[in-house]
Design a protein around this motif. Structure first.
Motif, PDB file in Angstrom:
ATOM      1  N   ASP A 989       0.812  -1.225   0.000  1.00 29.56           N
ATOM      2  CA  ASP A 989       0.000   0.000   0.000  1.00 29.56           C
ATOM      3  C   ASP A 989       0.838   1.265   0.000  1.00 29.56           C
ATOM      4  N   ILE A 990       2.140   1.116  -0.135  1.00 29.39           N
ATOM      5  CA  ILE A 990       3.003   2.300  -0.177  1.00 29.39           C
ATOM      6  C   ILE A 990       2.765   3.046  -1.484  1.00 29.39           C
ATOM      7  N   ARG A 991       2.640   4.341  -1.396  1.00 31.87           N
ATOM      8  CA  ARG A 991       2.372   5.147  -2.586  1.00 31.87           C
ATOM      9  C   ARG A 991       3.631   5.288  -3.436  1.00 31.87           C
ATOM     10  N   LEU A 992       3.416   5.253  -4.735  1.00 33.86           N
ATOM     11  CA  LEU A 992       4.490   5.538  -5.677  1.00 33.86           C
ATOM     12  C   LEU A 992       4.497   7.027  -5.974  1.00 33.86           C
ATOM     13  N   GLY A 993       5.670   7.581  -6.213  1.00 36.56           N
ATOM     14  CA  GLY A 993       5.737   8.968  -6.652  1.00 36.56           C
ATOM     15  C   GLY A 993       6.659   9.818  -5.796  1.00 36.56           C
ATOM     16  N   LEU A 994       6.837  11.024  -6.269  1.00 36.41           N
ATOM     17  CA  LEU A 994       7.637  12.016  -5.557  1.00 36.41           C
ATOM     18  C   LEU A 994       6.973  13.368  -5.759  1.00 36.41           C
ATOM     19  N   ASP A 995       6.354  13.866  -4.705  1.00 33.45           N
ATOM     20  CA  ASP A 995       5.659  15.155  -4.773  1.00 33.45           C
ATOM     21  C   ASP A 995       6.682  16.256  -5.027  1.00 33.45           C
ATOM     22  N   GLU A 996       6.403  17.092  -6.026  1.00 31.99           N
ATOM     23  CA  GLU A 996       7.344  18.144  -6.389  1.00 31.99           C
ATOM     24  C   GLU A 996       7.562  19.139  -5.253  1.00 31.99           C
ATOM     25  N   LYS A 997       6.637  19.217  -4.322  1.00 27.90           N
ATOM     26  CA  LYS A 997       6.821  20.135  -3.196  1.00 27.90           C
ATOM     27  C   LYS A 997       8.007  19.737  -2.328  1.00 27.90           C
ATOM     28  N   MET A 998       8.391  18.464  -2.364  1.00 28.21           N
ATOM     29  CA  MET A 998       9.493  18.010  -1.527  1.00 28.21           C
ATOM     30  C   MET A 998      10.856  18.441  -2.065  1.00 28.21           C
ATOM     31  N   ALA A 999      10.886  18.866  -3.325  1.00 28.58           N
ATOM     32  CA  ALA A 999      12.167  19.161  -3.956  1.00 28.58           C
ATOM     33  C   ALA A 999      12.670  20.564  -3.651  1.00 28.58           C
ATOM     34  N   VAL A1000      11.849  21.411  -3.057  1.00 25.89           N
ATOM     35  CA  VAL A1000      12.231  22.804  -2.844  1.00 25.89           C
ATOM     36  C   VAL A1000      12.366  23.074  -1.347  1.00 25.89           C
ATOM     37  N   PHE A1170      -2.223  14.346 -32.213  1.00 23.13           N
ATOM     38  CA  PHE A1170      -3.623  14.668 -31.944  1.00 23.13           C
ATOM     39  C   PHE A1170      -3.741  14.930 -30.450  1.00 23.13           C
ATOM     40  N   MET A1171      -4.059  16.152 -30.095  1.00 26.28           N
ATOM     41  CA  MET A1171      -3.964  16.594 -28.713  1.00 26.28           C
ATOM     42  C   MET A1171      -5.309  16.568 -27.996  1.00 26.28           C
ATOM     43  N   THR A1172      -5.269  16.082 -26.775  1.00 25.67           N
ATOM     44  CA  THR A1172      -6.369  16.267 -25.841  1.00 25.67           C
ATOM     45  C   THR A1172      -5.739  16.561 -24.493  1.00 25.67           C
ATOM     46  N   TYR A1173      -6.480  16.445 -23.419  1.00 24.94           N
ATOM     47  CA  TYR A1173      -5.858  16.658 -22.124  1.00 24.94           C
ATOM     48  C   TYR A1173      -6.500  15.761 -21.081  1.00 24.94           C
ATOM     49  N   HIS A1174      -5.734  15.569 -20.018  1.00 24.48           N
ATOM     50  CA  HIS A1174      -6.170  14.683 -18.944  1.00 24.48           C
ATOM     51  C   HIS A1174      -7.185  15.386 -18.048  1.00 24.48           C
ATOM     52  N   THR A1175      -7.875  14.573 -17.294  1.00 24.18           N
ATOM     53  CA  THR A1175      -8.723  15.101 -16.225  1.00 24.18           C
ATOM     54  C   THR A1175      -7.834  15.643 -15.113  1.00 24.18           C
ATOM     55  N   PRO A1176      -8.375  16.335 -14.136  1.00 26.34           N
ATOM     56  CA  PRO A1176      -7.541  16.837 -13.033  1.00 26.34           C
ATOM     57  C   PRO A1176      -6.781  15.693 -12.354  1.00 26.34           C
ATOM     58  N   LEU A1177      -5.477  15.864 -12.222  1.00 29.10           N
ATOM     59  CA  LEU A1177      -4.613  14.865 -11.594  1.00 29.10           C
ATOM     60  C   LEU A1177      -4.053  15.482 -10.320  1.00 29.10           C
ATOM     61  N   ARG A1178      -4.520  15.030  -9.188  1.00 27.30           N
ATOM     62  CA  ARG A1178      -4.184  15.692  -7.934  1.00 27.30           C
ATOM     63  C   ARG A1178      -3.223  14.899  -7.064  1.00 27.30           C
ATOM     64  N   THR A1179      -3.106  13.610  -7.302  1.00 28.50           N
ATOM     65  CA  THR A1179      -2.213  12.779  -6.491  1.00 28.50           C
ATOM     66  C   THR A1179      -1.219  12.076  -7.396  1.00 28.50           C
ATOM     67  N   GLN A1180      -0.151  11.566  -6.802  1.00 25.88           N
ATOM     68  CA  GLN A1180       0.836  10.844  -7.581  1.00 25.88           C
ATOM     69  C   GLN A1180       0.236   9.616  -8.267  1.00 25.88           C
ATOM     70  N   PRO A1181      -0.603   8.824  -7.593  1.00 26.65           N
ATOM     71  CA  PRO A1181      -1.238   7.700  -8.305  1.00 26.65           C
ATOM     72  C   PRO A1181      -2.073   8.145  -9.498  1.00 26.65           C
ATOM     73  N   ASP A1182      -2.687   9.327  -9.412  1.00 26.08           N
ATOM     74  CA  ASP A1182      -3.457   9.825 -10.550  1.00 26.08           C
ATOM     75  C   ASP A1182      -2.555  10.010 -11.769  1.00 26.08           C
ATOM     76  N   PHE A1183      -1.393  10.592 -11.559  1.00 21.77           N
ATOM     77  CA  PHE A1183      -0.467  10.815 -12.671  1.00 21.77           C
ATOM     78  C   PHE A1183      -0.006   9.488 -13.262  1.00 21.77           C
ATOM     79  N   ILE A1184       0.307   8.540 -12.418  1.00 22.50           N
ATOM     80  CA  ILE A1184       0.804   7.249 -12.895  1.00 22.50           C
ATOM     81  C   ILE A1184      -0.279   6.501 -13.663  1.00 22.50           C
TER      82      ILE A1184
END
Length: 1454
Positions: A989-1000, A1170-1184
């Protein structure tokens, strides 16, 4: 107000709406706004009121003068809406002049009627005909109750085929109509705008056009339209006698409610310019629009866009009475969106009509997929896709199988080994009487037998020989100390010279994406082919006062309404001043020294026709002009200002002219959707409740980074300008394209102090903890004789040399370093090196107690024989682990593993050379009685320290006996087993990802902006579906495989994306893709007025729709099955890509598709996207998950197209080649690692454990039992550390993988020394051997690793960045605590229960030989114990003597 859902938070997404959707609309789409076409240069507008956007306006206008007349009753009509052929005949003699309200108009129209009426065609009656006025470039219809007049106009018949039946059409005189030629031209012009807006759904377009045809020209007009008010004033036209003609100002139109609903339902899902056409023609969001709102908006006149008000009355009644007038509400045939309408050969596509979708199966979520693909290169499908711990099942099963095989092999070796061992219960060993004891234990009696032949099997020989070789080396080091020191220092300095060539990288792409990875190659291809994604600058503003604002609501008859805080006048004025300053910001170019302005570096989507920058903000509605913002206006009833303009523009972004007589389009020509620039609404898309405002500026981004220097310089000025800005009116946050990289650099610099303090703490601790301290003869300086300050510092310097040498070697080869290497690797090497330092020094201190009279060479030999094999064991295990890490594809992990592996090897080499030499020199100093720092002072009477240290006594007398008590052992075993089981349970259940807020850093200006993005942003990141490979797009079959129109293939690219967009909650695709083939197909159609595709008569070159009509001719492209002619498709494509959208042609492709094709006139199209866009992605799992879904769709499209092309080759004998479709988004490259990171981490860690087993197996004398215990303990440490990541909210990413690999290396230090000491112990039982090992080595583990690291780690808690706080402080602290607990608590208990037994052969061969000699590490009970002395050494055991190999046995005959 009701509103659509918020769409995402990522700043790159905002750009998308300009790039791919709204920009395409340009000024043109807005033409549709509220009869905006009427404001064209032709001055035509009057037949059809508003068909597009603008804000609803109250029914008030400023009267110029004169007469307002109530309309009279019309002649009797029938109630039928059947075919017009049923209309009564009218003869030439028919005259009804008395029914006409104005004699002048009556005479004019009747004269025309008598001259042209065909008695075979009987009209019914009109209430409006011809144009009688002109106001603000809008044409006003005449108010005239007359009979229809035959009109021969082929344009009208083509546009309105359902209004005029062939039975009432005469080839000589045409068909009776309530329109004249001028009105037909106006109607056709307006419908050409509707064509651009609605033709993607032909059924909707047919219904829409059919309605306005009936309203404007039907011969039964008086059945359902009633003129309510007319006016005669200066805007009226004059008749032939100079008298002004009355024109209509207000009418009532009665529409059947079911008919109106049918029109609405056929059009509600039609898409346009990245949004919905209904957003334009309804004046508000499609989600909140209703049939009533649609007709109310289209009928609302404001004196600017629409010539008169139409009061639509929607009713279910078939016949009704209105003030004595018999009314039959309009109800004619309609076509559902999935039906084929007369104006087209096909129905609407699935993307524009849900009922037209052929597939009833919803797009599945990742867990619901019924199939997957065997690999990334083939289209072979396999069964339902499943995942184990974020891995595909096959990968997971492969890892599990590999682990099982490794476990079986190691277990088999262990079983084979155990079969040759005696049991631990056999306590008697055949030997002569011999007393071998440990302090406090009774001697073990042995009976001596005659020496016999030694056993043939001598698996321990490796360990034995290693001890002997190390002793030989120790004697050499004692004799050649200076040579060893100088030689090692010279080598270290030469290797460290590579630091001058060091190159570091902070580019996130270079850190986390392998150049050979698929997504990295796809990103490089996209950047080279279509140009990189824009550089984005962004500001988010919010008023400090969050009270609602009470303002007149012009969309609701000027009644006061409450608006969100963002509409506060003071806030808007101050914010505009800030933005205006930014847009006029200047700086100096670092390349040329010239002044740089925004206009020099910005993205201009409509250049060269429009050279304004793409800037999206609330002030774009004012064309970013303070003059426009401050403008005011009024009429006889209301005053208008910027709030009025904002209300109209937010309600209808396509509005061409508001009450302030300003356009809502941005200065760069595109409409701005309110969800792009406003945020934090009360409910879905209630834009007027917004609490914040978003400003986005797009800059050009070049592939060559050196060409971005000017943009980066302007961004620096942008950041500095905002840093120096403050306001009492509003708060704001901001970021530039360069911000993240700048802040990462600053974070590294800001944390240098923290890291240095951490290292200094460990230096001081090591320097202090190594020594022994006793004041003699009341001289304080004498305490420095046995201290080790200089040696400790020297040892740390040696460790640092191993780090610099490793970096230097790789720098020579041009392998770049990363900040992880520079900040973390010294921490790791220091932990390993300090432990070795403690082992060496404490071995010497123990020897001083047991045999202080040994000569220096023999003493060094014994120390090396004891310590160096243990150091080699841990070094080889750790370096092998890290070198295995180099097999990963992740650059950051690969380089760290290589640097660390080499540094550990060099650390071992330098410690047994350079540090050993320094250690020998320090021993000579101590033996000479010289004090540290005061070398001239000698103390000859220094007594040897013989008293047990406090730490040793604690482990020997308190900790070890308590730990090895039966009940305690049981509790420990159960506790650690439960801990292990819990960690296994939560690790998936560990989340994958790296929140960009942690880099600053924590004080970064970007942290508030990241938080504001989550709060105010509502747009998802763009995603491009790229076709790579040469295709003949001119071919009809290929065209169908790409298109998203109704005539396309069922599983075409467009159809599959459209289907996914219907289920955004599963697919993360928000909208169908912008399809250049479909828009180009529409652009080629000759139906516009004027057509988009035209050429100059004189030279045949392309003629834009904005050019005069008389100068150009239509391309007149022929269509077959809704597809253009092959030759025409190829010949006009370049014109389409160079044509900017305009008021008269909204489909121009330059703004939207100018960079979407890799097109060459001779080679054709090599690639397109051919361009479209994603729905709102708010968490790291959403992006993945969004990336996973997009790539799955792309793979499916690839396989579908190639399969169909292969079939076409077989059926038609074609030569279609294969293509590849891939999904690209700017963020994908950072998340590719998560597709394989779990699998790669498991494989790497498992291989590390196998290597540790192999190394320890050989270096412990071919002892698989001990090796298995070490590996098992390290595995427990690893699993529990992963469990800690779950409980302490540590995400799984490349940094945590590096830390896990490092934890394996450090765990070897916690385990290997204790297990080796246990395996060399000659005690009778497991408990006794565990007690001895824990007492002798436990204090070294505690003081050498645990305490050293603990102090340094605690300092990291004060780091400035969350990366240090979470991934270094938390994980390092976890490594220290978990490793210490397992090494000092779990491992001893495990050894006491299942430790390797004592082998008889080993006892015989190691203890007793032909000559009565025995090996090292065997302790003898001294006949006369030494007097107790004080000591702080870890292992000063009184009465214990270590005897070297071949030293004679001493027998105790007592």
């Amino acid at each position: 107000m009701p509103t659509p859902s918020r769409r995402s938070r990522r700043h790159v997404l905002l750009c998308l709406l300009i790039l791919a959707s709204t920009v395409a609309v340009g000024s043109a789409a807005s033409t549709v706004a509220r009869n905006g076409t009427a404001g064209s240069a032709d001055g035509q507008n009057g037949t059809v009121p508003s068909i597009v956007v603008g804000s609803p306006a109250p029914d008030f206008s400023r009267n110029a003068t004169t007469t307002t007349t109530k309309a009279t009753n019309a002649p009797p009509i029938d109630d039928s809406w059947e075919e017009d052929t049923e209309a009564p005949f009218v003869s030439d003699e028919y005259d009804d002049t008395d029914s006409l309200p104005h004699s002048t108009a009556r005479n004019s129209i009747l004269s025309e009627h008598r001259n042209t009426t065909n008695p075979l065609n009987a009209p019914v009656g009109c209430v409006m005909r011809r144009v009688c006025g002109r106001h603000n470039k809008l044409s006003q219809n005449c108010a005239a109750h007359v009979y229809p007049v035959p009109l021969f106009n082929q344009k009208l018949l083509d546009l309105c085929p359902n209004v005029f039946s062939s039975r009432i059409f005469s080839s000589k005189t045409g068909a009776p109509s309530c329109c004249d030629d001028e009105q037909v031209d106006i109607l056709r012009t307006q419908m050409s705008v509707a064509h651009d807006l609605l033709y993607k759904c032909p059924s909707c377009y047919s219904n829409f056009v059919n309605f306005w045809c009936h309203f404007s020209c039907s011969i039964k007009q008086q059945k359902f339209v009633k003129v309510m008010d007319t006016k005669t004033d200066k805007h009226s036209r004059n008749d032939t006698f100079g008298n002004p003609l009355p024109y209509v100002t207000r009418v009532k139109a009665y529409i059947n409610k079911d008919y109106a609903d049918a029109i609405f339902n056929s059009c509600k899902d039609v898409r346009f310019a990245g949004g919905y056409a209904m957003d334009a023609i309804c004046g508000e969001s499609r989600q909140t629009c209703t049939t009533k709102k649609l007709f109310a908006f289209m009928g609302k006149a404001d004196g600017v866009h629409v010539p008169f008000n139409i009061q639509f009355e929607l009713t279910h009644k078939e016949v009704l009475d209105d003030a004595g007038t018999r009314i039959v509400p309009l109800k004619v045939q309609t076509w559902a969106c999935h039906e084929v309408a007369p104006l087209s050969q096909s129905a609407c596509s699935c993307s524009d009509c849900l009922t037209a979708c052929k597939s009833d199966l919803p797009y599945p979520a990742i867990e619901q997929r019924t199939y997957g693909f065997k690999d990334k290169t083939t289209c072979e499908r396999v069964g339902a896709e499943c995942r184990i711990a974020s891995m595909e099942c096959m990968s997971g099963l492969s890892v599990m199988t590999g682990g099982l095989i490794a476990a079986v092999l190691m277990g088999s070796i262990l079983v084979y080994y155990c079969m040759g061992k005696s049991t631990d219960s056999d306590a008697t060993i055949s030997a002569s009487p011999l007393a071998i004891t440990a302090a406090g234990h009774h001697p073990l009696q042995m009976e001596r037998h005659q020496p016999g032949p030694l056993p043939k099997k001598r698996t321990y020989r490796i360990d034995d020989r290693l001890i002997e070789w190390c002793q030989i080396y120790g004697r050499y080091a004692a004799d050649h100390t200076r040579k060893l020191l100088c030689g090692s220092l010279v080598v270290a300095m030469i290797l460290s010279l590579g630091l001058v060539e060091i190159r570091t990288t902070t580019d996130p792409v270079e850190l986390w994406s392998n150049k050979e990875s698929q997504l990295r190659k796809e990103k490089d291809f996209f950047d080279r082919t279509f140009s990189p994604f824009h550089r984005v600058e962004q500001i988010i503003l919010a008023p400090r006062v969050e009270d609602a604002v009470l303002l007149p609501n012009v969309t609701r008859s000027n009644y006061n309404s409450y608006y969100g805080p963002v509409f506060n006048r003071t806030f808007l004025r101050e914010a505009f001043v800030l933005i205006d300053g930014l847009l006029n910001l200047e700086t100096i170019s670092p390349k040329t020294g010239k002044t740089i302005r925004l206009n020099d570096i910005c993205y201009k989507p409509m250049a060269p026709d429009n050279n304004n920058c793409a800037v999206m903000s609330l002030f774009s509605y004012f064309q970013n002009s303070l003059i426009n913002f401050n403008a005011t206006g009024d009429d006889e009833f209301f005053d208008y200002d910027s709030h009025t303009h904002l209300q109209q523009c937010i309600s209808g972004p396509f509005t061409m002219q508001t009450y302030l007589k300003q356009s809502c389009l941005s200065d760069f020509g595109a409409p701005i959707e309110p969800y792009v620039i406003l945020g934090d609404f009360n409910s879905t898309n209630d834009y007027f409740s917004a609490r914040g405002m978003v400003v986005t500026i797009l800059l050009e981004n070049n592939l060559d980074k050196s060409e971005n220097e000017d943009a980066a310089a302007w961004e620096r000025a942008f950041i500095n300008y905002l840093k120096d800005t403050s306001s009492d009116i509003f708060t704001f946050s901001y970021m530039a394209e360069r911000s993240i990289e700048d802040e990462i650099d600053r974070a590294s610099s800001s944390d240098k102090t923290t890291v240095i303090i951490s290292y200094l703490f460990m230096f001081v601790y090591v320097a202090f903890a190594l020594g022994q301290y006793k004041v003699m003869n009341n001289e304080l300086i004498s305490m420095l004789v046995k201290s080790k300050f200089i040696l400790g510092i020297s040892g740390v310097v040696v460790v640092a040399l191993s780090v610099t040498s490793s970096i230097g070697i790789f720098a020579f080869y041009g392998i770049p370093a990363t900040m992880i290497i520079l900040e973390v690797m010294p921490f790791l090497i220091l932990a390993v090196g300090v432990d070795n330092i403690f082992l060496l020094v404490q071995a010497y201190q123990r020897l001083l107690v047991t045999d202080p009279d040994l000569e220096l060479g023999e003493m060094i030999a014994q120390i090396c024989g004891q310590v160096i094999p243990s150091m080699m064991l841990s070094t080889l295990s750790e370096s092998a682990c890290f070198f295995l890490g180099a097999i990963t594809d992740m650059p950051a992990v690969k380089t760290f593993s290589m640097y660390a592996g080499l540094a550990i090897l060099l650390n071992f080499v330098f410690q047994i050379t350079c540090f050993l030499a320094l250690f020998i020199i320090d021993i000579k100093r101590q033996k000479a009685g010289r004090a540290e720092f005061f070398f001239w002072k000698k103390y000859q009477d220094v007594e040897p320290t013989s008293e047990e240290s406090y730490m040793y006594r604690f482990f020997k007398n308190i900790f070890s006996p308590a730990l090895l008590h039966n009940s305690v052992r049981m509790f420990v075993f159960v506790f650690f087993a439960g801990w292990f089981a819990t960690s296994c349970y939560v690790m998936t259940d560990i989340r994958l990802g790296l929140d960009e807020k942690m880099a600053v850093p924590k004080d970064s200006y970007m942290l508030p902006h990241f938080n504001n993005m989550e709060k105010y942003m509502s747009v998802g990141p763009p995603v491009y579906f790229v076709i790579r490979g040469t295709l003949d797009y001119n071919d009809f079959h290929v065209n169908k495989l790409i298109s998203g129109a109704a005539s396309a293939h069922q599983y075409s690219l467009g159809s599959q994306i459209n289907h996914a967009a219907k289920y955004p909650q599963n697919s993360y695709i928000a909208h169908p893709a912008n399809n250049w083939i479909d828009d180009y197909t529409d652009w080629l159609r000759p139906g516009g007025d004027p057509p988009c595709c035209r050429f100059y008569r004189l030279n045949g070159s392309f003629c834009a729709a904005t050019e005069p009509r008389d100068a150009c001719d239509s391309c007149d492209v022929q269509y077959t099955n809704s597809r253009p002619d092959r030759k025409a498709f190829a010949s006009h494509l370049n014109d389409f890509l160079l044509d900017n959208p305009s008021k008269k042609c909204t489909k121009g492709g330059k703004a939207q598709y100018g960079r979407s094709l890799d097109y060459h006139a001779t080679r054709g199209i090599a690639a397109s996207h051919f361009m479209t866009y994603h729905t709102p992605l708010r968490t790291q799992p959403d992006f993945i998950r969004a990336m996973d879904n997009a790539r799955f769709i792309a793979k499916n499209i690839t396989c579908t197209i190639n399969r169909e092309l292969s079939m076409l080759n077989k059926v038609h004998g074609g030569h279609y080649g294969k293509v590849e479709v891939f999904a690209y988004s700017p963020y994908y490259v950072f998340y590719e690692q998560y597709e394989t990171i779990v699998w790669a981490a498991i494989v790497q860690l498992m291989l590390s454990l196998v290597v540790i087993f192999i190394v320890t197996f050989f270096l412990l004398g071919m002892d698989p039992w001990s090796a298995m215990i070490i590996v098992g303990t390290i595995a427990c440490i690893l699993i529990n550390l992963i469990g800690l990541m779950y409980w302490w909210n540590i995400d799984f990413n490349a940094i945590s993988v590096v830390n896990l690999v490092m934890s394996v290396g450090i765990s070897v230090e916690f385990c290997s020394h204790i297990v080796r000491t246990y395996s060399l112990s000659m005690k009778r039982t497991r408990v006794e051997r565990t007690h001895e090992a824990l007492a002798n080595i436990g204090c070294s583990v505690l003081s050498g690793i645990t305490f050293t690291k603990f102090g340094g780690v605690m300092v990291l808690a004060f780091a400035h960045t969350q990366i240090f706080e979470i991934f270094y402080f938390r994980m390092f602290l976890g490594i220290v605590i978990i490793g210490g607990m397992h090494g000092l608590i779990f491992l001893p208990v495990l050894l006491s229960i299942v430790g390797p037994p004592l082998n008889k052969r080993r006892m015989q061969e190691l203890l007793l030989t032909d000559n009565g000699y025995y090996a090292a590490n065997t302790r003898l009970h001294l006949s006369s114990p030494m007097s107790p002395k004080s000591s702080k050494s870890c292992s000063d055991a009184t009465g214990i003597k270590d005897v070297s190999v071949r030293q004679g046995l001493v027998f105790d005959h007592s």
